[in-house]
Design an enzyme around this catalytic site. Sequence first.
Site, PDB file in Angstrom:
ATOM      1  N   ASP A 173       0.953  -0.910   0.018  1.00  0.00           N
ATOM      2  CA  ASP A 173       0.092  -0.012  -0.042  1.00  0.00           C
ATOM      3  C   ASP A 173       0.921   1.085   0.088  1.00  0.00           C
ATOM      4  O   ASP A 173       1.754   1.291   0.951  1.00  0.00           O
ATOM      5  CB  ASP A 173      -0.911   0.045   1.322  1.00  0.00           C
ATOM      6  CG  ASP A 173      -2.001   0.991   1.170  1.00  0.00           C
ATOM      7  OD1 ASP A 173      -1.932   1.677   0.437  1.00  0.00           O
ATOM      8  OD2 ASP A 173      -2.531   1.138   2.295  1.00  0.00           O
TER       9      ASP A 173
ATOM     10  N   ASP B 223       0.764   0.449   6.304  1.00  0.00           N
ATOM     11  CA  ASP B 223       1.284   1.335   7.437  1.00  0.00           C
ATOM     12  C   ASP B 223       0.773   1.248   8.721  1.00  0.00           C
ATOM     13  O   ASP B 223       0.659   1.811   9.525  1.00  0.00           O
ATOM     14  CB  ASP B 223       1.864   2.894   7.080  1.00  0.00           C
ATOM     15  CG  ASP B 223       0.445   3.522   6.599  1.00  0.00           C
ATOM     16  OD1 ASP B 223      -0.625   2.759   6.633  1.00  0.00           O
ATOM     17  OD2 ASP B 223       0.550   4.611   6.350  1.00  0.00           O
TER      18      ASP B 223
ATOM     19  N   ASP C 130      -5.769  -0.103   7.288  1.00  0.00           N
ATOM     20  CA  ASP C 130      -5.487  -1.269   6.197  1.00  0.00           C
ATOM     21  C   ASP C 130      -5.721  -2.542   7.028  1.00  0.00           C
ATOM     22  O   ASP C 130      -5.460  -3.453   6.438  1.00  0.00           O
ATOM     23  CB  ASP C 130      -4.367  -1.148   5.314  1.00  0.00           C
ATOM     24  CG  ASP C 130      -3.252  -0.971   6.334  1.00  0.00           C
ATOM     25  OD1 ASP C 130      -3.220  -0.881   7.446  1.00  0.00           O
ATOM     26  OD2 ASP C 130      -2.211  -0.395   5.751  1.00  0.00           O
TER      27      ASP C 130
END
Lengths: 627, 72
Positions: free
Chosen positions: A327, A520, A524
């Site tokens: 990501d 991170d 997510d």
Amino acid sequence: MSRKQKTMLVRIIISAAALIALIFVPAEGYLRFALYMAVYLLIGYDILIKAVRGIISRQVFDECFLMAVASIGAIAIALINGNGDYVEAVAVMLFYQIGEWFQSYAVGRSRRNIGALMDIRPDWANVRVDGRLEKVDPDEVAVGSEIVVQPGEKVPIDGVIVDGRSVLNMAALTGESIPKDVAEGDSVISGSINMTGVLTVRTEKEFGESTASKILELVENAGSRKSRTENFISKFARIYTPAVCGAALALALLPPLAGMLFGSDPAWSQWIYRALTFLVISCPCALVISIPLSFFGGIGGASREGILVKGSNYLEALSHVGIVVFDKTGTLTKGVFEVNEIHHSSMDRSELLYYAAHAESASSHPIAKSIINAYGGEIDRSAVTGITEHSGRGITAKVSGHDVAVGNLHLMEDAGLTPQECHGTGTVIHTAVDGAYTGHLLITDSPKEHSAAAVRALRESGVERIVMLTGDADAIARSVADDLGIDEVHSRLLPADKVAEVERLLAEKPEKATLAFVGDGINDAPVLSRADLGIAMGAMGSDAAIEAADVVLMDDDPLKISKAVRIAKKCLRIVYENIWFAIGIKFLCLALGALGIANMWLAIFADVGVMVIAVLNAIRAMLVRKV
Amino acid sequence: MKKTYKIDVDCANCANKMEAAANKTEGVKNAVVNFMSLKMTVEFEDGADPAEVMPRILKACRKVESDCEIEF
């Protein structure tokens, strides 16, 4: 060494010396028997007691029972043959004990080593009571209290510095050996070591919720999620011992019976001796100890490098990684906006930034912050008047008597100016001072220093496909991907699209390869848990990431991902080496024993030797500095 | 309900046997023994009382490994 180990060592040394001495003593008959039995009992009495207990609780495949049967059997054969060769029986017991001792010593050592690696547990917190410092249990410190951290002490609880400046060593947390300067207003994380100055810290969490406690909990529970290999070995061990014992029984009975049937010499003692040799090799110790020891070492070594792996199953998955999905924001890029370039400016860079930063000084938008950061100087609020926000366009204000406009294309057009087009990718902020166009700032989320190297390193460690997902516009995504050498990019994705994308990739990938998703830790969690392996980066202080991910990187260096893969590969290589080596040697000895080529000496040497070598090999998994 | 106990056992295979014995004990949904960190994590059946189940686990473990220890 523990007390138990010390006593055992003394017993081993005395017995070994006595055994060697006895070989030169010309005693015969009963005296010889009695002398050897004394040594035998000295080295093996606990095994014999355990064997009897095993029989009582009907544990026939207990290794003590098997060793007892093998050695007593050897003594019986020596008595029957009348050759007085008791050395073998005593030696079997002696070497078995040496093996056990070595195993317990090695395991104890690695337990302590790993314990020392993870020595981040703070012992106390200093609280000021009536002007004096008092050491209290960190568990008792309430959120919002002020604690004092002296030089040389560990920060016990996460918090913010309210007074003092110092240098913190965070090597135990992140594997990063360069100390970090901190001063008033900075946050500090528990487990870091205060090196120079006295710090007063206002705690922001409870001890149990602080980083050090979370990490320790995670590492300590890591071994409870077992890998497929470990489960295979426990199953194998459960079948192996009974199977070898069955084979031993068959070996003791069938050939002599067959011999009797065909009228030849049944040679009972020879076949029973071979069967007893089998029993000596029947303990699966080498395998059973070396596999968890390797994983333990691998996980421990990785945590030293600031890579927390939540279980040996994840270490195993990490070693088979075939696809890595990033990501973009916060993993490959810094996740913070920066003024990267200034184009077509008619004035000095610092002068332009002065006007722009002051016009934006009241805004909390990330773009505004990046401009203020780029300016770097003190913002003089009294120099700014009449700030007007033009929604979706930008800001106008009067700065030090000049009319300043900072914003997008539309803001410029509204003012009747024709701004220069920008060819870079990123967010473009145009500026005008006193009605004249003064150029634009290009603001981008720039790649981290090591991102390109990290992508290369991942490919080198065998990752075939590297995919980048991002919510950003296509052009920005492409340019970052090109810079880093990533060939597969999916842009303009909403968080839900990322899950769908990962699911598509999961369906496409080959059976054996695993898919790792690197995020991170912000927003997510669903993708982290959907992937075979969720890797969260820059987790210092982010609880959500520590919870959701399977592998947690304490700092935000993407190079750590390939390092983690290499550590996992090394660990698994050691595991497989040990499996093949141990099983191979055991089967070889079984075959040689059945044919009568290997005697009990060779069997016990093989058994103990394999274990020692496998354990030493397993300890290698801990050495990951230079992997 | 899941609880972790400190254990003491000498060999890795014995730890595996303890795990098998604990798993067969009534009231235990799942038990995992970690030999390296010397810990046993027991997930109890719904409604089972750990104070009542743990002595049974210890008894079962003692049967396979006479000098093992579980702290509860």
